[in-house]
Design an enzyme around this catalytic site. Structure first.
Site, PDB file in Angstrom:
ATOM      1  N   GLY A   1       0.812  -1.207   0.000  1.00  0.00           N
ATOM      2  CA  GLY A   1       0.000   0.000   0.000  1.00  0.00           C
ATOM      3  C   GLY A   1       0.846   1.259   0.000  1.00  0.00           C
ATOM      4  O   GLY A   1       0.605   2.184  -0.775  1.00  0.00           O
TER       5      GLY A   1
ATOM      6  N   GLU B   1       1.322   6.081   7.501  1.00  0.00           N
ATOM      7  CA  GLU B   1       2.732   6.302   7.148  1.00  0.00           C
ATOM      8  C   GLU B   1       3.295   7.499   7.908  1.00  0.00           C
ATOM      9  O   GLU B   1       4.441   7.479   8.350  1.00  0.00           O
ATOM     10  CB  GLU B   1       2.885   6.493   5.635  1.00  0.00           C
ATOM     11  CG  GLU B   1       2.310   5.360   4.783  1.00  0.00           C
ATOM     12  CD  GLU B   1       2.750   3.969   5.212  1.00  0.00           C
ATOM     13  OE1 GLU B   1       3.861   3.830   5.767  1.00  0.00           O
ATOM     14  OE2 GLU B   1       1.978   3.010   4.999  1.00  0.00           O
TER      15      GLU B   1
ATOM     16  N   GLU C   1       6.880   4.051   4.700  1.00  0.00           N
ATOM     17  CA  GLU C   1       7.162   5.205   5.562  1.00  0.00           C
ATOM     18  C   GLU C   1       8.597   5.721   5.501  1.00  0.00           C
ATOM     19  O   GLU C   1       9.044   6.369   6.460  1.00  0.00           O
ATOM     20  CB  GLU C   1       6.833   4.818   7.004  1.00  0.00           C
ATOM     21  CG  GLU C   1       7.799   3.800   7.668  1.00  0.00           C
ATOM     22  CD  GLU C   1       7.349   2.354   7.574  1.00  0.00           C
ATOM     23  OE1 GLU C   1       6.572   2.033   6.649  1.00  0.00           O
ATOM     24  OE2 GLU C   1       7.774   1.540   8.409  1.00  0.00           O
ATOM     25  N   ASN C   2       9.352   5.505   4.416  1.00  0.00           N
ATOM     26  CA  ASN C   2      10.726   5.991   4.314  1.00  0.00           C
ATOM     27  C   ASN C   2      10.864   7.383   4.920  1.00  0.00           C
ATOM     28  O   ASN C   2      10.061   8.260   4.638  1.00  0.00           O
ATOM     29  CB  ASN C   2      11.138   6.056   2.854  1.00  0.00           C
ATOM     30  CG  ASN C   2      10.692   4.848   2.075  1.00  0.00           C
ATOM     31  OD1 ASN C   2      11.007   3.724   2.433  1.00  0.00           O
ATOM     32  ND2 ASN C   2       9.897   5.079   1.037  1.00  0.00           N
TER      33      ASN C   2
HETATM   34  C1  7MF Z   1      -2.215   0.999   6.666  1.00  0.00           C
HETATM   35  O1  7MF Z   1       3.186  -0.910   7.129  1.00  0.00           O
HETATM   36  C2  7MF Z   1      -2.041  -0.201   7.329  1.00  0.00           C
HETATM   37  C3  7MF Z   1      -1.147  -1.131   6.828  1.00  0.00           C
HETATM   38  C4  7MF Z   1       4.966  -2.043   5.012  1.00  0.00           C
HETATM   39  C5  7MF Z   1       4.074  -2.344   3.853  1.00  0.00           C
HETATM   40  C6  7MF Z   1       2.440  -0.245   4.955  1.00  0.00           C
HETATM   41  O2  7MF Z   1       3.654   1.171   6.463  1.00  0.00           O
HETATM   42  C7  7MF Z   1       3.523  -0.163   6.010  1.00  0.00           C
HETATM   43  C8  7MF Z   1       4.906  -0.610   5.482  1.00  0.00           C
HETATM   44  C9  7MF Z   1       2.124  -3.925   4.102  1.00  0.00           C
HETATM   45  C10 7MF Z   1       0.830  -4.215   4.481  1.00  0.00           C
HETATM   46  C11 7MF Z   1       0.016  -3.214   5.001  1.00  0.00           C
HETATM   47  C12 7MF Z   1       0.507  -1.909   5.135  1.00  0.00           C
HETATM   48  C13 7MF Z   1       1.831  -1.614   4.759  1.00  0.00           C
HETATM   49  C14 7MF Z   1       2.651  -2.637   4.231  1.00  0.00           C
HETATM   50  C15 7MF Z   1      -0.405  -0.885   5.676  1.00  0.00           C
HETATM   51  C16 7MF Z   1      -0.600   0.332   5.050  1.00  0.00           C
HETATM   52  C17 7MF Z   1      -1.487   1.249   5.540  1.00  0.00           C
HETATM   53  N1  7MF Z   1       5.900  -0.449   6.552  1.00  0.00           N
HETATM   54 BR1  7MF Z   1       3.182  -5.288   3.427  1.00  0.00          BR
HETATM   55 ZN    ZN Z   2       3.079   0.276   8.653  1.00  0.00          ZN
END
Ligand code: 7MF
Ligand code: ZN
Length: 874
Positions: A271, A308, A274-275
């Site tokens: 999705g 993020e 958060e870099n």
């Molecule tokens: C809201 O967690 C909730 C979960 C990893 C990638 C985004 O910020 C993240 C990243 C995955 C699965 C769900 C989410 C994310 C990732 C996500 C995004 C928005 N660190 Br894989």
């Molecule tokens: Zn996350």
């Protein structure tokens, strides 16, 4: 990385964790981006870790097998082949000084990177995805979250094709080279692990904004996207500002850099990411406009932007020691974004949506072959552990701490956590310890939520003494075995409750703390026998059973002060009815709609004082997926037929009411995206669905009018999906063609067009998806397209995916085998529906297992696919 049958990938264990032998104080990177290759020069200031007791430990740098090493030097001296060794994962230098400068020149090929991990190209622009272990595809580096460094990054690229050059932190220098290229240098002062590194280069448009923090610092906000999407960035900008303000008000957390950037890319495995200072988003989670975006997607953008942003503290300033601690940042941040969304919109509706997801998908994960604790003990491929358990159940665990401590103490706990661990990489134990320290509570038993997998069951019974007015609630908790965990110990769980009198008033309310396998609680001198409202707000992620009578559930539905439990009482009524209809269907008996349900629904539909969004949730039948999760053996056909029967029967029995609700909610007023308008649209479109379920042409005409006249995507798309899914074949084809003609230039809208067809429950869906895959707008390298077609068919079209001849399973296996090489993360995620074979009848199990075996035997498997397939067959 690829495995042969004889050389299978091995798991990594939490118990084997060792501190890093070397630390990196400073990382300087220079990228020369070009069409055929990219050169990466890394200059690292390395020193021995004083906390490491292993003397003379070798320097280990991660490096993916695709990296071409051009030159490696220490303190300016070039190393020869004898000075280091290299295998598929590591570059090892056995003898290094205490402190030194390491320089490393690497050649990589982002233009050939189809895995979308590391540095790759999306629609002509360069971008990165480094979490969890993507940085090792960029250069040789200790790619582990407990190695934190400051980064200075220079990006060099052609100035006309890549006018925008971004990386983490603040821009400190820029200029032109004399060969048509230009460069920008970025400096990020906050030490970070490599997984938070980001780079973007391309021809991008930008929406600018600004935010002044509570302490008066000005922050520049920038959202970058393709220029054709510039008009779809306002909602993300507004959401970002709201999130920044909310984190100041609720957690006392301010942003820390002078600039915050978001970039929208169309090729993205997840999705968003958060870099530090440079979030990269899937277009589906950032672009929004009323014409092209549904209400649900507006909410998702708001939630993901916030998620993020919140990571800047819960994830970046305080990060994870190792990937077993993933829920430290993800569970906490999902809890934070859920509370944010609850504050921005309807708290009850948000809770209903989140619990629905948890109970259908996370509970199913807990009952499947990949079940694992919130803090896993081992993994073969970490990408497979970005799961609903780590995210959603992890958020429930944080929510329980919030319930146990109360809002104020919880806030003191997060203050202590952020203060104590700022700039550190820590574990979930440290998070809980901060909560224990501020509250003086012993949370030792509570920590079992992190280590024990499975969904606990709670059986409740009660007794009543008429003479003394003593009411007793008795609880018995247990937890089923999961892979590698046969026996479970009792959990410490908060049970929020209320006791309701016959008139609806509340006799008592509070939170019971369950810690024993069996435990009773007494309430003295009650004036009458109460109806218990249990697990209010879904205060613990468990399956709670109490032998509710229909009268008791109706009482809760009418009177409970807890909106969530009002909804849940309605769900319990519907689920019980549907389960008995499923038994009738299987027994060849006639299906009947009880009058009592019709009466209940009628009064809900007629009650104009209720929030329409709440009514819509109350009157939406439990999903097929939820009924499947609850079943002992999943009978896909019976579940589908019973749900269809009920839809039709309720449609006919309440026809005037659906029609009135539809009219009441279709005001002639221009579109607005506010909560009240969204609520009306949700009840309106639910009503339209029931009206169409009658099969009568008048309602088709109404739906077509809505489709044609809609000034927003929610109404237009609902009409389309409902007409197609209600079996109006000809009209469906007509609207699909019109929709395509209207929206063919909007990629995200066309994704919806794909997925409406892929999830069509009527016969012929397999032929339909095979045809869709040949569509000019379909692109098998783009994960959003795969999700819209393949995942929609296999995950949201149970009757067709589970066709009796096994054709759906073979279709999915074909895709997995193809994607295994191209994009292992997506391959492994798409695989989920096949892994649940144990839940189906015997003859179905064989067909599903055959396809899993076919995948296993198909040749070299990525770690991602290998782990899921082998655990599913174990
Ligand atoms: C809201 O967690 C909730 C979960 C990893 C990638 C985004 O910020 C993240 C990243 C995955 C699965 C769900 C989410 C994310 C990732 C996500 C995004 C928005 N660190 Br894989
Ligand atoms: Zn996350």
């Amino acid at each position: 990385m690829m495995s042969q049958q004889n050389q299978q990938p091995q798991p990594i264990y939490l118990k084997d964790y060792q501190v890093p032998a070397y630390l990196i104080a400073r990382t300087e990177l220079r990228f020369e981006l070009d069409e055929e290759e990219t050169l990466v020069r890394a200059t690292l200031q390395v020193r021995r870790n004083p906390a490491c007791t292993r003397s003379r430990a070798a320097l280990e740098l991660h490096g993916h097998e695709s990296l071409e090493l051009c030159r490696l030097s220490i303190n300016g001296e070039i190393l020869s082949e004898r000075d280091f060794s290299r295998d598929e994962e590591l570059l090892t230098v056995s003898a290094v000084p205490e402190a030194f400068t390491l320089e490393c020149l690497t050649r990589i090929h982002p233009e050939q990177n189809t895995a979308l991990e590391g540095l790759y190209k999306s629609d002509g622009m360069f971008c990165t995805q480094c979490e969890a272990e993507g940085f090792r595809r960029i250069t040789f580096y200790p790619d582990r979250p407990d190695v934190m460094s400051v980064f200075r990054t220079t990006v060099v690229a052609d100035r006309t094709r890549y006018p925008v050059l971004l990386s983490n932190g603040n821009p400190v220098e820029s200029g032109y080279e004399n060969d048509g290229r230009h460069f920008v240098t970025w400096e990020d002062p906050f030490p970070k692990p490599a997984y938070l590194f980001a780079l973007v280069a391309g021809d991008l448009a930008v929406l600018e904004g600004s935010y002044t923090t509570a302490s008066g610092r000005a922050v520049k906000l920038q959202i970058y996207a393709d220029s054709k999407d510039l008009d779809k960035l306002d909602h993300a900008m507004l959401s970002l500002k709201r999130a920044m303000q909310w984190d100041e008000q609720v957690y006392g957390r301010e942003y820390d850099l002078d600039i915050y950037m978001i970039v929208a890319v169309d090729f993205f495995n997840m999705g968003a990411m958060e870099n530090k200072g440079l979030n990269i988003f899937n277009t589906s989670c950032v672009l929004a406009s009323p014409q092209t975006t549904t209400d649900a997607a507006f909410q998702r953008v708001e939630g993901v932007v916030a998620h993020e942003y919140f990571h800047n503290w819960s994830g970046n300033r305080v990060t994870c020691r190792d990937w077993f601690q993933l829920s430290l940042k993800e569970g906490f941040t999902v809890f934070r974004d859920a509370e944010f969304s609850a504050d921005m919109n309807s708290r009850t509706v948000k809770r209903i949506e989140d619990v629905s997801l948890l109970r259908t998908a996370q509970f199913a994960e807990d009952a499947g072959p990949m079940a694992h604790p919130v803090r896993p003990e081992s993994f073969i491929e970490i990408s497979n552990f970005y799961t609903l358990t780590v995210y959603e159940k992890g958020a429930e665990v944080v929510r329980m701490l919030h319930s146990l401590l109360g809002a104020e103490e919880f806030r003191r706990g997060t203050d202590l956590y952020f203060e104590r661990h700022d700039g550190q990489a820590v574990t979930t134990d440290e998070f809980v310890q901060a909560m224990a320290d501020v509250s003086g509570r012993d949370l030792t038993q509570f920590k079992r939520w992190y280590s024990q997998a499975g969904t606990p069951r709670v059986e409740v019974s009660d007794s009543w003494d008429e003479v003394t007015g003593r009411y007793q609630l008795s609880f018995r908790q247990s937890c089923p075995a999961t892979p590698g965990q046969q026996e479970k110990l009792p959990f410490h769980m908060p049970i929020a409750y209320g006791l309701l009198a016959a008139g609806g008033e509340e006799l008592a309310a509070g939170v019971l703390e369950l810690t024993e396998a069996e435990q009773s609680f007494s309430f003295e001198a009650l004036p009458e026998r109460p109806v218990p409202s249990l697990l209010r707000g879904f205060s613990a992620p468990v399956k709670l059973n109490y032998g509710y009578s229909d009268e008791q559930l109706l009482h809760l539905l009418r009177h409970d002060s807890d909106g969530f439990n009002r909804w849940d009482a309605g769900q319990r009524i519907s689920v019980a009815l549907m389960q008995s209809l499923i038994a009738d269907y299987r027994g060849g008996r006639e299906l009947l709609l009880p009058d009592s349900l019709v009466d209940t629904w009628r009064s809900l539909l007629n009650d104009v004082s209720l929030d329409p969004a709440m009514v819509a949730h109350l009157l939406r039948l439990p999903s097929e997926a939820y009924l499947a999760e609850l079943a002992d053996v999943i009978d896909v056909e019976a579940i589908h037929e019973v749900r269809e029967f009920l839809l039709k029967a309720l449609a006919k029995a309440l026809l005037p009411e659906w029609s009135a609700a539809y009219s009441r909610c279709s005001r002639e007023e221009p579109y607005t995206p506010d909560a009240a308008a969204c609520a009306r649209r949700s009840l309106k479109n639910l009503s339209l669905g029931y009206l169409l379920a009658t099969g009568e042409e008048v309602w088709l005409t109404l739906a077509e009018e809505q489709f044609n006249n809609a000034d927003n995507m929610t109404d237009q798309q609902s009409a389309l999906a409902l007409v197609v899914h209600s079996g109006f074949r000809q009209a469906g084809e007509r609207l699909l063609a019109e929709f395509q003609a209207q929206w063919q230039h909007e990629a995200l809208v066309m994704n919806q067009w794909f997925s409406i067809q892929a999830s069509d429950p009527w016969p012929g869906a397999l032929e339909r998806v095979q045809w869709l895959q040949e569509h000019p707008l379909f692109d098998a390298r783009n994960p959003n397209k795969l999700r819209a077609v393949v995942a929609a068919f296999c995950g949201q079209n149970a009757v067709n995916f589970h066709a009796a001849d096994g054709s759906g399973y073979a279709y999915l296996a074909d895709w997995i085998i193809q994607l295994n090489k191209q994009n292992p993360q997506i391959a492994s995620r798409l695989l989920t529906p096949l892994t649940r074979w144990k839940r189906y009848p015997d003859q179905v199990q064989g067909l599903m297992k055959n396809q899993l075996t076919r995948i296993l035997d198909s040749g070299e498997l990525s770690r991602d696919v290998y782990e899921v397939v082998s655990k599913s067959l174990a």
